[in-house]
Design a protein around this motif. Structure first.
Motif, PDB file in Angstrom:
ATOM      1  N   MET A   1       0.813  -1.212   0.000  1.00 37.19           N
ATOM      2  CA  MET A   1       0.000   0.000   0.000  1.00 37.19           C
ATOM      3  C   MET A   1       0.851   1.269   0.000  1.00 37.19           C
ATOM      4  O   MET A   1       0.339   2.363  -0.199  1.00 37.19           O
ATOM      5  CB  MET A   1      -0.936   0.014   1.209  1.00 37.19           C
ATOM      6  N   ILE A   2       2.171   1.132   0.212  1.00 40.31           N
ATOM      7  CA  ILE A   2       3.046   2.302   0.254  1.00 40.31           C
ATOM      8  C   ILE A   2       3.338   2.766  -1.173  1.00 40.31           C
ATOM      9  O   ILE A   2       3.885   2.010  -1.975  1.00 40.31           O
ATOM     10  CB  ILE A   2       4.355   1.978   0.999  1.00 40.31           C
ATOM     11  N   PRO A   3       2.992   3.979  -1.522  1.00 39.72           N
ATOM     12  CA  PRO A   3       3.174   4.459  -2.897  1.00 39.72           C
ATOM     13  C   PRO A   3       4.639   4.464  -3.317  1.00 39.72           C
ATOM     14  O   PRO A   3       5.522   4.863  -2.552  1.00 39.72           O
ATOM     15  CB  PRO A   3       2.607   5.891  -2.849  1.00 39.72           C
ATOM     16  N   ASP A   4       4.895   3.983  -4.541  1.00 39.51           N
ATOM     17  CA  ASP A   4       6.213   4.075  -5.189  1.00 39.51           C
ATOM     18  C   ASP A   4       7.317   3.327  -4.454  1.00 39.51           C
ATOM     19  O   ASP A   4       8.498   3.624  -4.650  1.00 39.51           O
ATOM     20  CB  ASP A   4       6.622   5.549  -5.344  1.00 39.51           C
ATOM     21  N   LEU A   5       6.978   2.362  -3.628  1.00 40.82           N
ATOM     22  CA  LEU A   5       8.008   1.553  -2.974  1.00 40.82           C
ATOM     23  C   LEU A   5       8.464   0.481  -3.943  1.00 40.82           C
ATOM     24  O   LEU A   5       7.674  -0.360  -4.367  1.00 40.82           O
ATOM     25  CB  LEU A   5       7.469   0.924  -1.687  1.00 40.82           C
ATOM     26  N   GLY A   6       9.740   0.507  -4.332  1.00 41.67           N
ATOM     27  CA  GLY A   6      10.263  -0.422  -5.318  1.00 41.67           C
ATOM     28  C   GLY A   6      10.224  -1.865  -4.848  1.00 41.67           C
ATOM     29  O   GLY A   6      10.205  -2.142  -3.649  1.00 41.67           O
ATOM     30  N   ARG A   7      10.241  -2.782  -5.813  1.00 40.29           N
ATOM     31  CA  ARG A   7      10.154  -4.210  -5.500  1.00 40.29           C
ATOM     32  C   ARG A   7      11.313  -4.662  -4.608  1.00 40.29           C
ATOM     33  O   ARG A   7      11.115  -5.375  -3.629  1.00 40.29           O
ATOM     34  CB  ARG A   7      10.155  -5.012  -6.808  1.00 40.29           C
ATOM     35  N   CYS A   8      12.526  -4.214  -4.938  1.00 37.42           N
ATOM     36  CA  CYS A   8      13.692  -4.623  -4.146  1.00 37.42           C
ATOM     37  C   CYS A   8      13.602  -4.095  -2.724  1.00 37.42           C
ATOM     38  O   CYS A   8      13.848  -4.825  -1.761  1.00 37.42           O
ATOM     39  CB  CYS A   8      14.965  -4.122  -4.825  1.00 37.42           C
ATOM     40  N   ASP A   9      13.242  -2.812  -2.588  1.00 33.39           N
ATOM     41  CA  ASP A   9      13.109  -2.238  -1.247  1.00 33.39           C
ATOM     42  C   ASP A   9      11.976  -2.897  -0.466  1.00 33.39           C
ATOM     43  O   ASP A   9      12.064  -3.069   0.753  1.00 33.39           O
ATOM     44  CB  ASP A   9      12.857  -0.732  -1.349  1.00 33.39           C
TER      45      ASP A   9
END
Length: 259
Positions: free
Chosen positions: A212-220
């Motif tokens: 649900m966190i906007p723009d959180l990359g897959r790796c992170d």
């Protein structure tokens, strides 16, 4: 919303209305805006306004209460299924996935209330997990967002048989009991009361919160997931932050641990 005298008004919920309602409930859930038997009054007002503004539909507190009971039912049945071996959640199609029909047939033999969920589409599963998993994990009698004293005659196409009483979900609590136990060893020896099991957040809820966190990359996201499933305090700290601060906090956490 008005109706001829003596007739009930039935509200049909759309996906757009559900999204507008759940967006408000998730925000206020993270702020701790719960009363003893449901949401605080200002949460209902905010939800009514958001559905009106985004969907041009007038709803009432009773409408929200009834819909929340449906969400709570979805969570109770689906999360129980997902706790069993052979099941998963299909995020692309918003429904259960399973290893085989045999796995499903064995499960429903003893869980008749779940029969309709084999192919049932349940959207916003991440938001539903965020709102309802805490109450189920704590074994609370009061449902978040649903007041047991009210039972509105809403019609949303999701009626089901009565559910069994809630039971405390211990999950994998034994794995972190030694680290999280609040009672000291000496106090435990003196006490005749059973030791309390620490709360452990299910991995599915942690994953849903990260998604649900906007723009959180897959790796992170994967790095954060690996840390949060092992540390309940870190996950609690994340959920206390406003949504617009969570990505930055996780990136700082990942960077700190990698140095």
């Amino acid at each position: 919303m008005s109706a001829p005298k003596g007739k009930r008004v039935y509200l049909t919920w759309t996906d757009e209305m559900d999204s507008a309602l759940l967006a408000v409930l998730v925000e206020h859930h993270n702020n701790g805006d719960h009363a003893q038997n449901g949401w605080k009054p200002h949460v209902y007002n905010a939800a009514i306004k958001n559905v009106r503004d985004k969907c041009n539909v007038e709803i009432t507190k009773d409408n929200i209460t009834s819909r929340c009971k449906t969400f709570d039912k979805h969570y109770e049945i689906i999360s129980k299924i997902l706790s069993q071996s052979g099941f998963g959640w299909d995020w692309d199609n918003n429904k259960l996935s399973m290893d085989s029909d045999d796995v499903w047939n064995r499960y429903v033999e003893g869980n008749k209330a779940a029969i309709c969920y084999k192919t049932k589409v349940v959207k916003n599963w991440d938001a539903i997990c965020t709102i309802y998993s805490t109450d189920h994990a704590n074994g609370k009698g009061a449902r978040t967002g649903a007041e047991d004293a009210q039972d509105s005659p809403e019609q949303d196409g999701d009626a089901s048989p009565d559910l069994p009483p809630k039971r405390q979900r211990t999950g994998d609590a034994i794995l972190c009991m030694l680290g999280d136990m609040k009672t000291s060893f000496n106090d435990a020896l003196k006490s005749t009361e059973p030791l309390p099991m620490p709360q452990v957040t299910p991995p599915a809820e942690i994953l849903a919160a990260l998604q649900m966190i906007p723009d959180l990359g897959r790796c992170d996201m994967l790095k954060s997931y690996g840390k949060l499933i092992l540390n309940e305090r870190l996950f609690q700290a994340l959920m206390e932050l406003p949504m617009d601060m969570r990505k930055e906090w996780l990136l700082m956490l990942n960077e700190k641990n990698s140095n």
